[in-house]
Design an enzyme around this catalytic site. Structure first.
Site, PDB file in Angstrom:
ATOM      1  N   GLY A  12      -4.073 -16.816  14.774  1.00 58.07           N
ATOM      2  CA  GLY A  12      -3.697 -15.425  14.994  1.00 58.07           C
ATOM      3  C   GLY A  12      -4.904 -14.514  14.923  1.00 58.07           C
ATOM      4  O   GLY A  12      -6.044 -14.941  15.112  1.00 58.07           O
ATOM      5  N   LEU A  13      -4.646 -13.263  14.641  1.00 55.37           N
ATOM      6  CA  LEU A  13      -5.725 -12.271  14.570  1.00 55.37           C
ATOM      7  C   LEU A  13      -6.287 -12.254  13.154  1.00 55.37           C
ATOM      8  O   LEU A  13      -5.817 -11.538  12.291  1.00 55.37           O
ATOM      9  CB  LEU A  13      -5.193 -10.890  14.973  1.00 55.37           C
ATOM     10  N   HIS A  14      -7.283 -13.092  12.900  1.00 57.95           N
ATOM     11  CA  HIS A  14      -7.898 -13.238  11.580  1.00 57.95           C
ATOM     12  C   HIS A  14      -9.223 -12.477  11.524  1.00 57.95           C
ATOM     13  O   HIS A  14      -9.635 -11.853  12.506  1.00 57.95           O
ATOM     14  CB  HIS A  14      -8.092 -14.721  11.263  1.00 57.95           C
ATOM     15  N   ALA A  15      -9.891 -12.523  10.397  1.00 56.42           N
ATOM     16  CA  ALA A  15     -11.096 -11.712  10.166  1.00 56.42           C
ATOM     17  C   ALA A  15     -12.216 -11.987  11.169  1.00 56.42           C
ATOM     18  O   ALA A  15     -12.815 -11.050  11.709  1.00 56.42           O
ATOM     19  CB  ALA A  15     -11.603 -11.933   8.744  1.00 56.42           C
ATOM     20  N   ALA A  18     -11.218 -10.622  14.530  1.00 51.29           N
ATOM     21  CA  ALA A  18     -11.255  -9.153  14.479  1.00 51.29           C
ATOM     22  C   ALA A  18     -12.698  -8.660  14.602  1.00 51.29           C
ATOM     23  O   ALA A  18     -12.964  -7.692  15.311  1.00 51.29           O
ATOM     24  CB  ALA A  18     -10.623  -8.651  13.183  1.00 51.29           C
TER      25      ALA A  18
END
Length: 81
Positions: A12-15, A18
């Protein structure tokens, strides 16, 4: 200009993802946002993106305004897909 994108990264949209998105969005002189559910986040804000916690397989919409909007959206899409 806007584009609907499916987040395909298995985490998913992880660090780290991002950070890549912010770096890419910051290269362009555009106003660019990411829309997920009822949230609208500036794509140049890493904390904002991380707060969304978008899971893999979910749709987001990227909206950009400015002369480089299409180029910016295409780069963001290539990172997310």
């Amino acid at each position: 200009m806007e584009k609907k994108i499916i987040v395909k990264n298995t985490a998913g949209l992880h660090a780290a993802l991002a950070a890549k998105l912010v770096q890419a969005a910051s290269k362009y002189e555009v106003d660019i946002t990411l829309h997920y559910k009822d949230e609208v986040i500036d794509l140049k804000s890493i904390l904002g993106l991380m707060s969304l916690a978008v899971p893999s397989g979910k749709d987001v919409v990227v909206v950009a305004e400015g002369d480089q909007a299409e180029i910016a959206i295409n780069e963001i899409a290539s990172i997310l897909e």
